[in-house]
Design a protein around this motif. Sequence first.
Motif, mmCIF file in Angstrom:
data_model
loop_
_atom_site.group_PDB
_atom_site.id
_atom_site.type_symbol
_atom_site.label_atom_id
_atom_site.label_comp_id
_atom_site.label_asym_id
_atom_site.label_seq_id
_atom_site.Cartn_x
_atom_site.Cartn_y
_atom_site.Cartn_z
ATOM 1 N N THR A 171 0.851 -1.189 0.000
ATOM 2 C CA THR A 171 0.000 0.000 0.000
ATOM 3 C C THR A 171 0.890 1.243 0.000
ATOM 4 N N LEU A 172 0.364 2.322 -0.560
ATOM 5 C CA LEU A 172 1.103 3.578 -0.547
ATOM 6 C C LEU A 172 1.173 4.134 0.872
ATOM 7 N N ALA A 173 0.174 3.802 1.694
ATOM 8 C CA ALA A 173 0.184 4.256 3.087
ATOM 9 C C ALA A 173 1.385 3.693 3.836
ATOM 10 N N GLN A 174 1.748 2.433 3.559
ATOM 11 C CA GLN A 174 2.913 1.830 4.212
ATOM 12 C C GLN A 174 4.185 2.591 3.864
ATOM 13 N N ILE A 175 4.279 3.014 2.621
ATOM 14 C CA ILE A 175 5.478 3.742 2.183
ATOM 15 C C ILE A 175 5.518 5.128 2.817
ATOM 16 N N ASN A 176 4.365 5.784 2.902
ATOM 17 C CA ASN A 176 4.320 7.134 3.475
ATOM 18 C C ASN A 176 4.549 7.146 4.980
ATOM 19 N N LYS A 177 4.429 5.985 5.633
ATOM 20 C CA LYS A 177 4.663 5.917 7.080
ATOM 21 C C LYS A 177 6.149 5.865 7.431
ATOM 22 N N ILE A 178 6.989 5.585 6.448
ATOM 23 C CA ILE A 178 8.427 5.491 6.709
ATOM 24 C C ILE A 178 8.989 6.891 6.920
ATOM 25 N N GLU A 179 9.735 7.075 7.994
ATOM 26 C CA GLU A 179 10.340 8.381 8.270
ATOM 27 C C GLU A 179 11.667 8.484 7.528
ATOM 28 N N VAL A 180 11.900 9.627 6.901
ATOM 29 C CA VAL A 180 13.113 9.825 6.107
ATOM 30 C C VAL A 180 13.938 10.954 6.714
ATOM 31 N N TYR A 246 23.276 14.091 -13.328
ATOM 32 C CA TYR A 246 22.489 13.322 -12.374
ATOM 33 C C TYR A 246 22.930 13.618 -10.947
ATOM 34 N N PHE A 247 21.958 13.623 -10.039
ATOM 35 C CA PHE A 247 22.254 13.604 -8.615
ATOM 36 C C PHE A 247 22.366 12.137 -8.192
ATOM 37 N N HIS A 248 23.345 11.848 -7.327
ATOM 38 C CA HIS A 248 23.546 10.484 -6.847
ATOM 39 C C HIS A 248 22.959 10.348 -5.444
ATOM 40 N N PHE A 249 22.116 9.328 -5.258
ATOM 41 C CA PHE A 249 21.454 9.098 -3.976
ATOM 42 C C PHE A 249 21.808 7.733 -3.423
ATOM 43 N N CYS A 250 21.826 7.661 -2.088
ATOM 44 C CA CYS A 250 22.019 6.388 -1.389
ATOM 45 C C CYS A 250 21.162 6.408 -0.126
ATOM 46 N N ASP A 251 20.251 5.456 -0.006
ATOM 47 C CA ASP A 251 19.419 5.305 1.187
ATOM 48 C C ASP A 251 19.927 4.148 2.028
ATOM 49 N N LEU A 252 20.017 4.372 3.330
ATOM 50 C CA LEU A 252 20.319 3.295 4.271
ATOM 51 C C LEU A 252 19.045 2.995 5.046
ATOM 52 N N HIS A 253 18.624 1.737 5.042
ATOM 53 C CA HIS A 253 17.374 1.343 5.684
ATOM 54 C C HIS A 253 17.618 0.845 7.107
ATOM 55 N N LEU A 254 16.872 1.420 8.045
ATOM 56 C CA LEU A 254 16.902 1.001 9.444
ATOM 57 C C LEU A 254 15.473 0.599 9.846
ATOM 58 N N PRO A 255 15.039 -0.592 9.490
ATOM 59 C CA PRO A 255 13.641 -0.991 9.738
ATOM 60 C C PRO A 255 13.266 -1.051 11.210
ATOM 61 N N SER A 256 14.233 -1.340 12.083
ATOM 62 C CA SER A 256 13.912 -1.416 13.512
ATOM 63 C C SER A 256 13.460 -0.061 14.043
ATOM 64 N N ARG A 257 13.809 1.008 13.310
ATOM 65 C CA ARG A 257 13.388 2.362 13.695
ATOM 66 C C ARG A 257 12.371 2.937 12.708
ATOM 67 N N ASN A 258 11.984 2.097 11.747
ATOM 68 C CA ASN A 258 11.052 2.519 10.692
ATOM 69 C C ASN A 258 11.526 3.802 10.016
ATOM 70 N N SER A 348 12.509 2.986 -3.122
ATOM 71 C CA SER A 348 13.171 2.733 -1.847
ATOM 72 C C SER A 348 12.163 2.216 -0.817
ATOM 73 N N GLY A 349 10.955 2.782 -0.828
ATOM 74 C CA GLY A 349 9.917 2.338 0.098
ATOM 75 C C GLY A 349 9.483 0.904 -0.159
ATOM 76 N N LEU A 350 9.430 0.502 -1.422
ATOM 77 C CA LEU A 350 9.085 -0.885 -1.758
ATOM 78 C C LEU A 350 10.176 -1.844 -1.298
ATOM 79 N N VAL A 351 11.435 -1.448 -1.465
ATOM 80 C CA VAL A 351 12.544 -2.270 -0.968
ATOM 81 C C VAL A 351 12.435 -2.394 0.542
ATOM 82 N N PHE A 352 12.129 -1.291 1.206
ATOM 83 C CA PHE A 352 12.015 -1.248 2.661
ATOM 84 C C PHE A 352 10.941 -2.235 3.129
ATOM 85 N N GLY A 353 9.775 -2.179 2.505
ATOM 86 C CA GLY A 353 8.684 -3.057 2.886
ATOM 87 C C GLY A 353 8.946 -4.516 2.560
ATOM 88 N N LYS A 354 9.539 -4.756 1.385
ATOM 89 C CA LYS A 354 9.809 -6.143 0.978
ATOM 90 C C LYS A 354 10.843 -6.785 1.893
#
Length: 358
Positions: A171-180, A246-258, A348-354
Amino acid sequence: MIDKVASAFEKKDYRTAANLLKQLLKESPDNPQVQLYLGKLHEVSGKHDKAEKVYRQLLRDSTNNKIITQARQGLQRLEDIEKQQQQDAIAKATSNPQNQETAVLIFEPIANELKKSTAQKLASILGIDAYSARLLLPSRGWRLYRSGALGELQYYGKQLVNSGIPCFWSTLAQINKIEVFQVHYFKDFAAQVTVVCENQDKQLGSLVFEWSEVTAQVQGLLPIFEEVVDLNVRGKLHRKTQTQDYFHFCDLHLPSRNCILRIYDNGYNFSKGIAISPQSSQNTIRINWNNLLNYLNSKLPQVKIWSDFTTFAQTCIDQTDVLNKIQSHIQIIRREQTNWDTAFQLYSGLVFGKGNGE
């Protein structure tokens, strides 16, 4: 005896019809009329796969126009039944308000040698032709197939998974709940890592975590658009927008902290915090950025790097109805908004959820 079978069907006395057909199949197994009633018996018994097989065999082998017509009518009835069952199942799946949330269904890549057989299964589930189904199957990277109510996409997704077609939904709601958090720089790389960052309210502070908390790296290139003057086919000057860099981006996922720690080359302050590489007047942003990525990789050797963003973005960049419902959390100053920024947040949000089994 075939007349008795027909009479039994008219009376809906399927037990008698079955007994008569059992005898006829021993005496005249290849008789088209016998086969036709066998198909009808499978149909009323709910054995639709067997009924379809019989009807299609009659279409291939029979030369009797009446038999062919009735076989086609049988196939049409089966198709109508299947459509009605799908509609009933979807209606039931979406009756729960929670299952009415907007979601996306994602196809995962599949080997080319499996595409032919997989496309046939996909075509059957989606009710489309095999050629169109094959075009939907990605060879590399994810493909955003469609958006819709969660219950409906779950219904199709479960059928696809059960048929061996790799896919997932969110769901898009799951992705929007992730704090960035927007990372300004790494302050400390000791046993615990400290980053100076901004939260979503643009409040500056620090966050302390351990490398073991990071479950994924997501890397991507976001285009820099510039308006340029060029000659058209008639040799006249005109303005157009094109990708300059291009701008270069890198996200680090910390799921324990959402949460996601978001780093990008032009937003990272390489002159502060931990020195990633020897400071030199010859260092460009690109050199510093590559050194930073290399350092992160050395600290996160077991963490998967997801880098197929561009492939995925090309499948969803025009789906504005989906992307408009997502906050990009991309702090790039642009003359005009672009779906590329939101597409990265979606990826990135889909990777986070998966990665967290959502």
